[in-house]
Design an enzyme around this catalytic site. Structure first.
Site, PDB file in Angstrom:
ATOM      1  N   HIS A 167      -2.629   5.221   6.581  1.00 48.20           N
ATOM      2  CA  HIS A 167      -1.266   5.735   6.713  1.00 48.20           C
ATOM      3  C   HIS A 167      -1.289   7.205   6.266  1.00 48.20           C
ATOM      4  O   HIS A 167      -2.223   7.649   5.588  1.00 48.20           O
ATOM      5  CB  HIS A 167      -0.290   5.041   5.766  1.00 48.20           C
ATOM      6  CG  HIS A 167      -0.265   3.549   5.840  1.00 48.20           C
ATOM      7  ND1 HIS A 167       0.131   2.839   6.942  1.00 48.20           N
ATOM      8  CD2 HIS A 167      -0.552   2.613   4.890  1.00 48.20           C
ATOM      9  CE1 HIS A 167       0.092   1.544   6.680  1.00 48.20           C
ATOM     10  NE2 HIS A 167      -0.320   1.375   5.451  1.00 48.20           N
ATOM     11  N   CYS A 169       0.834  -1.218   0.000  1.00 50.70           N
ATOM     12  CA  CYS A 169       0.000   0.000   0.000  1.00 50.70           C
ATOM     13  C   CYS A 169       0.864   1.262   0.000  1.00 50.70           C
ATOM     14  O   CYS A 169       0.641   2.177  -0.803  1.00 50.70           O
ATOM     15  CB  CYS A 169      -0.931  -0.020   1.207  1.00 50.70           C
ATOM     16  SG  CYS A 169      -0.128  -0.511   2.745  1.00 50.70           S
TER      17      CYS A 169
HETATM   18  P1  NAD Z   1      -5.148 -10.858   6.311  1.00 44.61           P
HETATM   19  O1  NAD Z   1      -4.551 -11.525   7.486  1.00 44.61           O
HETATM   20  O2  NAD Z   1      -6.242  -9.851   6.513  1.00 44.61           O
HETATM   21  O3  NAD Z   1      -5.744 -11.968   5.321  1.00 44.61           O
HETATM   22  C1  NAD Z   1      -5.044 -13.133   5.001  1.00 44.61           C
HETATM   23  C2  NAD Z   1      -6.039 -14.257   4.806  1.00 44.61           C
HETATM   24  O4  NAD Z   1      -5.325 -15.441   4.449  1.00 44.61           O
HETATM   25  C3  NAD Z   1      -6.823 -14.585   6.086  1.00 44.61           C
HETATM   26  O5  NAD Z   1      -8.189 -14.760   5.750  1.00 44.61           O
HETATM   27  C4  NAD Z   1      -6.199 -15.895   6.565  1.00 44.61           C
HETATM   28  O6  NAD Z   1      -7.126 -16.703   7.275  1.00 44.61           O
HETATM   29  C5  NAD Z   1      -5.807 -16.540   5.234  1.00 44.61           C
HETATM   30  N1  NAD Z   1      -4.752 -17.538   5.358  1.00 44.61           N
HETATM   31  C6  NAD Z   1      -3.831 -17.680   6.349  1.00 44.61           C
HETATM   32  N2  NAD Z   1      -3.041 -18.744   6.093  1.00 44.61           N
HETATM   33  C7  NAD Z   1      -3.492 -19.285   4.911  1.00 44.61           C
HETATM   34  C8  NAD Z   1      -3.109 -20.414   4.160  1.00 44.61           C
HETATM   35  N3  NAD Z   1      -2.079 -21.193   4.530  1.00 44.61           N
HETATM   36  N4  NAD Z   1      -3.788 -20.688   3.028  1.00 44.61           N
HETATM   37  C9  NAD Z   1      -4.825 -19.905   2.619  1.00 44.61           C
HETATM   38  N5  NAD Z   1      -5.252 -18.833   3.316  1.00 44.61           N
HETATM   39  C10 NAD Z   1      -4.585 -18.523   4.448  1.00 44.61           C
HETATM   40  O7  NAD Z   1      -3.953 -10.251   5.466  1.00 44.61           O
HETATM   41  P2  NAD Z   1      -4.003  -9.009   4.468  1.00 44.61           P
HETATM   42  O8  NAD Z   1      -3.866  -7.771   5.264  1.00 44.61           O
HETATM   43  O9  NAD Z   1      -5.148  -9.161   3.547  1.00 44.61           O
HETATM   44  O10 NAD Z   1      -2.623  -9.184   3.710  1.00 44.61           O
HETATM   45  C11 NAD Z   1      -2.492 -10.049   2.600  1.00 44.61           C
HETATM   46  C12 NAD Z   1      -1.302  -9.637   1.784  1.00 44.61           C
HETATM   47  O11 NAD Z   1      -1.545  -8.308   1.305  1.00 44.61           O
HETATM   48  C13 NAD Z   1       0.034  -9.567   2.539  1.00 44.61           C
HETATM   49  O12 NAD Z   1       1.075  -9.849   1.647  1.00 44.61           O
HETATM   50  C14 NAD Z   1       0.104  -8.118   2.954  1.00 44.61           C
HETATM   51  O13 NAD Z   1       1.424  -7.686   3.205  1.00 44.61           O
HETATM   52  C15 NAD Z   1      -0.493  -7.447   1.728  1.00 44.61           C
HETATM   53  N6  NAD Z   1      -1.055  -6.127   1.960  1.00 44.61           N
HETATM   54  C16 NAD Z   1      -1.745  -5.848   3.084  1.00 44.61           C
HETATM   55  C17 NAD Z   1      -2.231  -4.570   3.278  1.00 44.61           C
HETATM   56  C18 NAD Z   1      -2.952  -4.195   4.522  1.00 44.61           C
HETATM   57  O14 NAD Z   1      -2.816  -3.063   4.953  1.00 44.61           O
HETATM   58  N7  NAD Z   1      -3.728  -5.056   5.125  1.00 44.61           N
HETATM   59  C19 NAD Z   1      -2.045  -3.599   2.313  1.00 44.61           C
HETATM   60  C20 NAD Z   1      -1.386  -3.921   1.117  1.00 44.61           C
HETATM   61  C21 NAD Z   1      -0.878  -5.192   0.963  1.00 44.61           C
END
Ligand code: NAD
Length: 343
Positions: free
Chosen positions: A220, A140
């Protein structure tokens, strides 16, 4: 062609990309993978999505009233492309499975740049993603930096960028992160990782970043400084940002004086989950010093900003659209991304 897309990891990012795919006419959401039958899984199921999970968890889903469509392997078999939105580092562990099934994959910013062929931002390097198998939509904060740098570099040239990132401590639904009452250098030893991450997209930029984690969950904020190649006026910069997709100028005269105002604005507009896909710039923060030095501040809605980039990445990887700006326009129309407000 319609691309069959599946989403592995239906959390903050995954659920938003799923909703965005449902709004496109050149891609189809085949299903999503959840590991736990929690409230999000139940709502997704009730909304008609096909839910897949790990083989060992199928019984738990059935007990929660969710009739599972199959395992994650079954889901991949039905797909042309998988969006991996699993937690940071988990995507890397899945890559060999995606490879073994010969499926294209898009990873998120929590994964390292060397996992993929291209680190992606639609404005900066759409062309590089054309036809590729593995790409990463950068984080992000990196996405916001790339958009702002793209607009300034294209119009005025950039000698160097120096930016401070005030990071949210947790997403709104998270209860195990913080701080609750502190400002935390991230890290203490400067610089932060965001500068090098921007360079995975814009390799020729001179950029140094610092970061502080703050007790807020909504957005942020960046304090952005750049030395431009030429002298500019505030109006020149406003024109450049008004021309740039996915950047919006919001004025203090309309009450935009904090990230809380940005969020309330999005709520008032009725945006689902109050998502802000645009980079909202505090218009009056744009300041020029010594003719060619620019300062400004903007918010980054961490939960939403990468969603349109994922949609464009799919189009590029399948060459559904070879002109990045046409893809951006299509995505932005479908998600009702604003260029000006009020419009
Ligand atoms: P999150 O924890 O909200 O969601 C992750 C999901 O994956 C959850 O539903 C979890 O239960 C599931 N999960 C966990 N282990 C798993 C597995 N082995 N197999 C399948 N599913 C599984 O995370 P998020 O915030 O959505 O982040 C996801 C990605 O996006 C990361 O790489 C993060 O760095 C990136 N990201 C996050 C944000 C943010 O601010 N949240 C912003 C930009 C990018």
């Amino acid at each position: 062609m319609v691309v069959n897309v599946v989403i592995n990891g239906y959390g903050t990012i995954g659920k938003r990309i799923a909703d965005a795919i449902l709004k496109q006419n050149d891609m189809k959401l085949i299903g999503v993978a959840k590991t736990k039958p929690d409230y999000s899984a139940i709502i997704a199921y009730r909304n008609g999505l096909y839910i897949y999970t790990l083989r060992d968890n199928i019984d738990k889903f059935e007990a929660a009233g969710i009739s599972v469509a199959g395992t994650i392997e079954d889901m991949l078999d039905a797909a042309d492309l998988v969006i991996d939105a699993t937690p940071k580092g988990v995507g890397a562990k899945y890559k060999s499975l995606y490879e073994s099934k010969s499926k294209k994959a898009i990873f998120q910013g929590g994964e390292k740049g060397d996992l993929v062929e291209v680190s992606f931002n639609a404005l900066c390097n759409y062309d590089k993603a054309l036809g590729k198998k593995y790409i990463r939509v950068v984080s992000c904060n990196t996405t916001a930096l790339c958009r702002v740098i793209w607009a300034l570099k294209k119009n005025f040239g950039i000698k160097k960028v120096r930016a401070t990132i005030i990071r949210r401590g947790a997403d709104p639904h998270e209860i195990k992160r913080g701080p609750i009452e502190a400002l935390v250098p991230n890290p203490v030893k400067l610089p932060s990782h965001h500068g090098p991450d921007v360079k995975t997209v814009i390799s020729d930029i001179d950029i140094v970043t610092t970061a502080i984690i703050a007790p807020t969950s909504r957005m942020h904020m960046h304090v952005f400084n750049a030395e431009l190649e030429k002298n500019v006026t505030v109006d020149d910069v406003i024109d450049a940002f008004e021309e740039a997709p996915r950047i919006i100028l919001l004025s203090e005269t309309n009450g935009f004086n904090s990230t809380a105002a940005f969020i309330e604005w999005s709520r008032d507009m009725g945006r689902k989950r109050y998502d802000i896909y645009e980079v909202p710039i505090f218009k009056e923060s744009i300041t020029i010093v010594n003719g060619n030095e620019i300062w400004l501040m903007y918010g980054v809605h961490q939960e939403a900003i990468v969603v349109p980039e994922n949609i464009d990445a799919i189009r590029a990887m399948f060459e559904l659209e070879t002109d990045g700006f046409k893809s951006i326009k299509k995505t932005d129309n479908s998600l009702r991304i604003l260029k000006r407000w009020p419009e």
